[in-house]
Write a protein that holds these residues in place. Sequence first.
Motif, mmCIF file in Angstrom:
data_model
loop_
_atom_site.group_PDB
_atom_site.id
_atom_site.type_symbol
_atom_site.label_atom_id
_atom_site.label_comp_id
_atom_site.label_asym_id
_atom_site.label_seq_id
_atom_site.Cartn_x
_atom_site.Cartn_y
_atom_site.Cartn_z
ATOM 1 N N ILE A 1 0.839 -1.204 0.000
ATOM 2 C CA ILE A 1 0.000 0.000 0.000
ATOM 3 C C ILE A 1 0.872 1.252 0.000
ATOM 4 N N ALA A 2 1.943 1.240 0.810
ATOM 5 C CA ALA A 2 2.847 2.392 0.870
ATOM 6 C C ALA A 2 3.488 2.665 -0.487
ATOM 7 N N THR A 3 3.842 1.602 -1.189
ATOM 8 C CA THR A 3 4.477 1.762 -2.500
ATOM 9 C C THR A 3 3.509 2.345 -3.514
ATOM 10 N N LEU A 4 2.260 1.938 -3.449
ATOM 11 C CA LEU A 4 1.252 2.520 -4.335
ATOM 12 C C LEU A 4 1.158 4.029 -4.094
ATOM 13 N N GLY A 5 1.165 4.418 -2.818
ATOM 14 C CA GLY A 5 1.152 5.839 -2.506
ATOM 15 C C GLY A 5 2.390 6.551 -3.018
ATOM 16 N N GLU A 6 3.535 5.893 -2.906
ATOM 17 C CA GLU A 6 4.792 6.483 -3.368
ATOM 18 C C GLU A 6 4.778 6.741 -4.861
ATOM 19 N N VAL A 7 4.195 5.839 -5.631
ATOM 20 C CA VAL A 7 4.152 5.978 -7.092
ATOM 21 C C VAL A 7 3.313 7.183 -7.511
ATOM 22 N N PHE A 8 2.224 7.426 -6.804
ATOM 23 C CA PHE A 8 1.407 8.597 -7.114
ATOM 24 C C PHE A 8 2.055 9.874 -6.600
ATOM 25 N N TYR A 9 2.685 9.787 -5.445
ATOM 26 C CA TYR A 9 3.205 10.979 -4.772
ATOM 27 C C TYR A 9 4.523 11.473 -5.367
ATOM 28 N N GLY A 10 5.504 10.575 -5.565
ATOM 29 C CA GLY A 10 6.875 10.962 -5.870
ATOM 30 C C GLY A 10 7.071 11.825 -7.113
ATOM 31 N N PRO A 11 6.751 11.336 -8.310
ATOM 32 C CA PRO A 11 6.996 12.129 -9.522
ATOM 33 C C PRO A 11 6.249 13.456 -9.533
ATOM 34 N N SER A 12 5.018 13.466 -9.028
ATOM 35 C CA SER A 12 4.232 14.710 -9.023
ATOM 36 C C SER A 12 4.826 15.721 -8.049
ATOM 37 N N GLU A 13 5.319 15.245 -6.902
ATOM 38 C CA GLU A 13 5.928 16.151 -5.928
ATOM 39 C C GLU A 13 7.195 16.785 -6.494
ATOM 40 N N GLN A 14 8.020 15.992 -7.185
ATOM 41 C CA GLN A 14 9.245 16.521 -7.774
ATOM 42 C C GLN A 14 8.941 17.519 -8.887
ATOM 43 N N ALA A 15 7.968 17.192 -9.729
ATOM 44 C CA ALA A 15 7.609 18.100 -10.827
ATOM 45 C C ALA A 15 7.024 19.407 -10.283
ATOM 46 N N SER A 16 6.212 19.325 -9.230
ATOM 47 C CA SER A 16 5.633 20.531 -8.638
ATOM 48 C C SER A 16 6.713 21.404 -8.018
ATOM 49 N N LEU A 17 7.689 20.768 -7.380
ATOM 50 C CA LEU A 17 8.787 21.521 -6.780
ATOM 51 C C LEU A 17 9.585 22.255 -7.848
ATOM 52 N N ALA A 18 9.862 21.589 -8.962
ATOM 53 C CA ALA A 18 10.637 22.215 -10.039
ATOM 54 C C ALA A 18 9.922 23.453 -10.592
ATOM 55 N N GLU A 19 8.590 23.416 -10.623
ATOM 56 C CA GLU A 19 7.830 24.551 -11.142
ATOM 57 C C GLU A 19 7.899 25.764 -10.211
ATOM 58 N N LEU A 20 8.192 25.543 -8.939
ATOM 59 C CA LEU A 20 8.266 26.641 -7.972
ATOM 60 C C LEU A 20 9.612 27.362 -7.992
ATOM 61 N N ILE A 21 10.587 26.823 -8.721
ATOM 62 C CA ILE A 21 11.963 27.324 -8.662
ATOM 63 C C ILE A 21 12.237 28.293 -9.807
ATOM 64 N N PRO A 22 12.610 29.539 -9.507
ATOM 65 C CA PRO A 22 12.978 30.488 -10.577
ATOM 66 C C PRO A 22 14.326 30.129 -11.189
ATOM 67 N N ASP A 23 14.467 30.313 -12.492
ATOM 68 C CA ASP A 23 15.680 29.912 -13.198
ATOM 69 C C ASP A 23 16.924 30.618 -12.662
ATOM 70 N N SER A 24 16.807 31.874 -12.276
ATOM 71 C CA SER A 24 17.981 32.654 -11.889
ATOM 72 C C SER A 24 18.556 32.243 -10.538
ATOM 73 N N LYS A 25 17.764 31.515 -9.731
ATOM 74 C CA LYS A 25 18.221 31.102 -8.399
ATOM 75 C C LYS A 25 18.098 29.589 -8.236
ATOM 76 N N ARG A 26 18.373 28.877 -9.299
ATOM 77 C CA ARG A 26 18.092 27.444 -9.325
ATOM 78 C C ARG A 26 18.829 26.668 -8.237
ATOM 79 N N SER A 27 20.163 26.836 -8.161
ATOM 80 C CA SER A 27 20.929 26.057 -7.183
ATOM 81 C C SER A 27 20.591 26.442 -5.758
ATOM 82 N N ILE A 28 20.365 27.738 -5.531
ATOM 83 C CA ILE A 28 20.007 28.189 -4.188
ATOM 84 C C ILE A 28 18.697 27.538 -3.751
ATOM 85 N N TYR A 29 17.698 27.579 -4.621
ATOM 86 C CA TYR A 29 16.408 26.976 -4.283
ATOM 87 C C TYR A 29 16.526 25.461 -4.110
#
Length: 417
Positions: free
Chosen positions: A329-357
């Motif tokens: 059950i935990a793995t099923l949750g991980e499959v839905f959660y992981g890629p979407s969380e990473q993609a959402s985080l990337a969208e919050l990061i401005p290009d000019s401060k990428r490494s800092i963020y």
Amino acid sequence: MKLSHGNFSSLHKNVKARVIENFASKFISSMLLPFTAIYLVRYFGSELASLLLVINVIFGLLVNLISGYISDGYGRRRIVLYAEIIRFFAFILMSFFNSPWLIHASGTYFMMLIVSLCWGLSMPVNDAMLIDSSTQEQRKYIYSILYWTGNLSAAFAGAMGGFLFQDYLFEIFMIMSSLSFINLCIIKFFIEESYFPDWQQRTLNEHVIQLIVSYKVALQDRKFVIFLLAGAIILSSELQLTNYIGIHLYQNMPQQDFSFWKVKGAETLGILKSLNTILVVVFILMFKNVAAKLTERKNIQYGALLLVMSYSLMSFTLDIYLLIGFMVIATLGEVFYGPSEQASLAELIPDSKRSIYLACSGLRFNLSLLIVSATVFISTYLQPIYTSLVILGLGFCGILIYRIFYAINETTVEDRL
């Protein structure tokens, strides 16, 4: 030029090399990290082990913060290369400290600390290089590939670590040394610099002031900070498996029959890690179309709920078949959660401060480790059921914070309109 986001051959050479490097790195971490807490408890006891874990986290956090600033000033490749060189020699010494000729637990811990510092140095820089070398349309596809290959690697490594940990530590560390050397060659010969900063000469005080100013900008980004806090709490539920849950199994689980084997705590932990990684590979293929139809918000919130509930239950039970059921059950949750969380985080990061963020986003991992280290410490004074309730309560707090993030995000979008 806009590249197809579903075609591996169209990806930048850095991304392709990163996939291979990620496979080896995941193999290394999956042989080491799940059993680090057990190793420390074995030689130092639960209370001192929890303190050593906290020290490890704090040093990793400090290096993580500095790495983002240095990367934005000096570029990416050099930092990743130097970190891998140091890590390689640390693994060689760890092999020596756990060899047939010498057992040196304190020396092993110090090398673990060095490895943690190198990971803290290179992780945000690797993430920044990956974003430098990809388009926004490609990233969800790239993260899915990294997720898939990383978990495939961890499936083999987790099983090997679980069954070799008790009697073959020297061989484990030699395998990790070999893989670190392969990574070193990949970085040296196949990865090119992806960022060329216009770095100004400054005094030490000016560098310190600029470092503080840079991170102040990221930490004043309210949406980014709230998203990180929620992610840190949810991630701490996952990390309980290789910390509190692993120690709980190692100390309390009686020998049980499982298929053709008799297993105890360490072997069970290896089985659970391998099952998790195998199922991630299978579930990504099975449920990718379902996840694609859902919004990233629903993927994150539903996936987080499954993760929190399952790991909380796993922290209490000692029956291997129940543990396996909760892991599914935990793995099923991980499959839905992981890629979407990473993609959402990337969208919050401005290009000019990428490494800092991204370095600030590394705080998520460090904060998660602090939470699980604190859990290990308080578990020495609590009954297992109360420790499980603490894990469950923290997880629900993480889900609530995600809800707050999306409420703020919707308000921001409406204000713009």
